[in-house]
Design a protein around this motif. Sequence first.
Motif, short mmCIF file in Angstrom:
data_model
loop_
_atom_site.label_atom_id
_atom_site.label_comp_id
_atom_site.label_asym_id
_atom_site.label_seq_id
_atom_site.Cartn_x
_atom_site.Cartn_y
_atom_site.Cartn_z
N GLU A 140 32.89 -16.26 89.25
CA GLU A 140 33.51 -14.94 89.28
C GLU A 140 34.97 -15.09 88.89
O GLU A 140 35.73 -15.84 89.50
CB GLU A 140 33.39 -14.33 90.66
N GLN A 141 35.35 -14.38 87.84
CA GLN A 141 36.72 -14.46 87.36
C GLN A 141 37.56 -13.38 88.02
O GLN A 141 37.15 -12.22 88.07
CB GLN A 141 36.76 -14.27 85.84
N PRO A 142 38.74 -13.75 88.51
CA PRO A 142 39.60 -12.73 89.11
C PRO A 142 40.17 -11.82 88.01
O PRO A 142 40.28 -12.23 86.85
CB PRO A 142 40.72 -13.55 89.74
N VAL A 143 40.46 -10.61 88.36
CA VAL A 143 41.12 -9.71 87.43
C VAL A 143 42.60 -10.08 87.45
O VAL A 143 43.25 -10.02 88.49
CB VAL A 143 40.92 -8.24 87.84
N LEU A 144 43.11 -10.50 86.32
CA LEU A 144 44.49 -10.94 86.23
C LEU A 144 45.36 -9.85 85.65
O LEU A 144 44.98 -9.20 84.67
CB LEU A 144 44.59 -12.20 85.36
N GLU A 145 46.51 -9.68 86.23
CA GLU A 145 47.49 -8.75 85.68
C GLU A 145 48.27 -9.50 84.62
O GLU A 145 48.88 -10.54 84.90
CB GLU A 145 48.43 -8.25 86.78
N THR A 146 48.24 -9.00 83.39
CA THR A 146 48.93 -9.68 82.30
C THR A 146 49.85 -8.68 81.61
O THR A 146 49.47 -8.01 80.65
CB THR A 146 47.93 -10.27 81.28
#
Length: 169
Positions: free
Chosen positions: A71-77
Amino acid sequence: MNQSKEQLLATIDKIRRAIEADDSFEGHLTYTLEWSTGDKTEFEVSGAYRIGNSEGQGGMAVLAPSVPSVEQPVLETPKMLVLRTSHVERRTSLRLDKVLSSKGPICFNKGEYGWFIPIIPWNEMDQAERANWTPDLMAIRRLAENNGCTWIMLDRDADTIDVLTTYEW
């Protein structure tokens, strides 16, 4: 992707038939023995080959390698506009150095190299903060906002751009 020996041979046959039918003119296939126990053999298979060439441009069949399910975290970019410090006047640069302890655009000093400036929504700033955005900084802010940026980085080694004034100091 993992394939049994039989599945791998079927994939090779499928590619061979496409080549024979003049329906595939390029591709690559890689396979590595992953493990073998008794009569069961698994290969890690990856590659891609063109299909549909006989109908025109065609498409691509992709054999992707197996990827463990994580599960990939939602990253703020955030997006950042990067410009040379010479796009601000000398008096603005002196003001940015003092902003850390006074009203004005919030900024984070990069030492001798420049500043990071977050683009805080205009309606979230009070009148004093808005008044401290100098015309040169406002031009940079508008460019950043028009390009979907939420940060500005002014750096002495970054590039200059023609659409903004460059100042000598």
